[in-house]
Design an enzyme around this catalytic site. Structure first.
Site, PDB file in Angstrom:
ATOM      1  N   GLU A   1       0.828  -1.194   0.000  1.00 16.32           N
ATOM      2  CA  GLU A   1       0.000   0.000   0.000  1.00 16.32           C
ATOM      3  C   GLU A   1       0.868   1.251   0.000  1.00 16.32           C
ATOM      4  OE1 GLU A   1      -3.750  -1.999   2.429  1.00 16.32           O
ATOM      5  OE2 GLU A   1      -2.914  -0.109   3.132  1.00 16.32           O
TER       6      GLU A   1
ATOM      7  N   CYS B   1      -1.767   6.603   9.924  1.00 19.26           N
ATOM      8  CA  CYS B   1      -0.588   5.971  10.516  1.00 19.26           C
ATOM      9  C   CYS B   1      -0.969   4.701  11.275  1.00 19.26           C
ATOM     10  CB  CYS B   1       0.086   6.968  11.463  1.00 19.26           C
ATOM     11  SG  CYS B   1       1.583   6.326  12.227  1.00 19.26           S
TER      12      CYS B   1
END
Length: 350
Positions: free
Chosen positions: A97, A338
């Site tokens: 990703e 995150c």
């Protein structure tokens, strides 16, 4: 699943390596610079598009060399902001990703450095499926170029904060940085590149010796050694006392500010004891502390306390003279924030 090719990956080669290749083919050395520009400026994905080469030269190269490309398996666009998450399929069928983000100042991409991760941080999705392999130089570069082609936008800020530990793939990462920074190629400013590490001391020392002026970010998350080991197993082999010494040497050599990345786990790592621990760790260093609200993943349900405690934690840290910001959440609705990146496609087919 795509079969892996045994052909030479032209888009993972340095200019000098390309020069040596063309000389071995009894071609002029300047051909290498032409090809280098087509790869890193024109973003070509096919030798037939290198129009300055004769048909014979293109066919000759195609027998043993090619461009490594990534397939966009899926693109997820946030409804909350301009963030876009890319699920990219590698030629061996693995998924990684990358995340594209926009701000008033620049276009940023967060790229992965490995398929999976062996660091084992409890609150991070990237490590939950284990470690599979390192990414090649071409696979690192193509995350950026694939997104640039898709959006028809230039990316000018790069953070190596996606899936994986960059210093666990040190050789390929350093070669990638030199390639993306090369003045005859993409020419990304060296200070527009950030390398984030969970605190691999050997990698920090090698980066110091390299003299590369990239930004260095340390995933800290807890300043108390015993507690840090519980959420970050890698801390056992990379104790905070030795990490601090490595950072002091890095700063003496390169004179660069260091970022401490700190995921706030309410009730677990935001007490006054932790404030004092951060202050002691940062003492004598030029450090910026980046507080990160805990982003939810299915495998980590602890510390889901009140995020309203973060401003109070920030204020306590600032009273000790620390430079602190709270990271703005981006792409949380598409699991692009995150700690949420994975190397597993199945999660998005439900």
């Amino acid at each position: 699943m795509c079969a892996m090719s045994n052909k030479l990956e032209l888009n993972g080669m340095t200019l000098q390596e390309l020069e040596n290749l063309f000389l071995s083919l009894d071609e002029k050395k300047f051909r290498a610079k032409q090809l280098f520009g087509f790869i890193h400026k024109n973003l070509v994905t096919n030798l037939q598009d290198v129009t300055v080469f004769s048909k014979e030269l293109r066919e000759s190269l195609a027998q043993f060399a090619d461009f490594y490309t990534l397939e966009i398996e899926k693109r997820l666009d946030s409804k909350l902001d301009a963030t876009k998450k890319y699920l990219l399929r590698l030629k061996d069928g693995n998924i990684i990703e990358a995340v594209y983000m926009e701000s008033y100042a620049n276009n940023t991409i967060c790229i992965s450095t490995q398929v999976g991760c062996r660091m084992g941080c409890e609150f991070c999705a990237s490590t939950k499926n284990g470690f599979i392999r390192n990414l090649s130089v071409a696979e690192l570069l193509e995350q950026i170029y694939t997104v640039e082609r898709d959006l028809d936008k230039r990316i000018d800020n790069i953070v190596l904060m996606g899936i994986g530990e960059p210093f666990d793939n040190y050789t390929n990462v350093m070669k990638f940085i030199r390639l993306i920074n090369h003045e005859d190629g993409h020419n990304t400013g060296i200070r527009n590149i950030t390398v984030s590490t969970s605190g691999i001391i050997s990698g920090i020392k090698k980066l110091t010796d390299s003299k590369l002026q990239v930004n260095l970010a340390i995933s800290l998350h807890n300043p108390i050694q015993e507690e840090r080991e519980q959420i970050m197993p890698i801390a056992k082999a990379n104790p905070l006392s030795e990490l601090r010494e490595a950072l002091k040497e890095y700063q003496r050599t390169l004179n660069r500010r260091i970022s401490f990345e700190y995921v706030v786990l309410p009730g677990e790592n935001d007490s006054m004891e932790h404030v004092k621990g951060i202050r002691n760790l940062a003492q004598g260093l030029d450090v910026h502390l980046n507080l990160i609200p805990l982003n939810p993943i299915a495998e980590y349900q602890r510390a889901r306390g009140d995020e309203r405690s973060i401003p109070t934690f920030k204020e306590k840290l600032e009273r000790f003279g620390l430079a602190v910001t709270v990271r703005r959440k981006q792409g949380i609705d598409i699991e692009a924030a995150c700690g949420q990146l994975r190397n597993k496609y199945e999660a998005y087919t439900r």
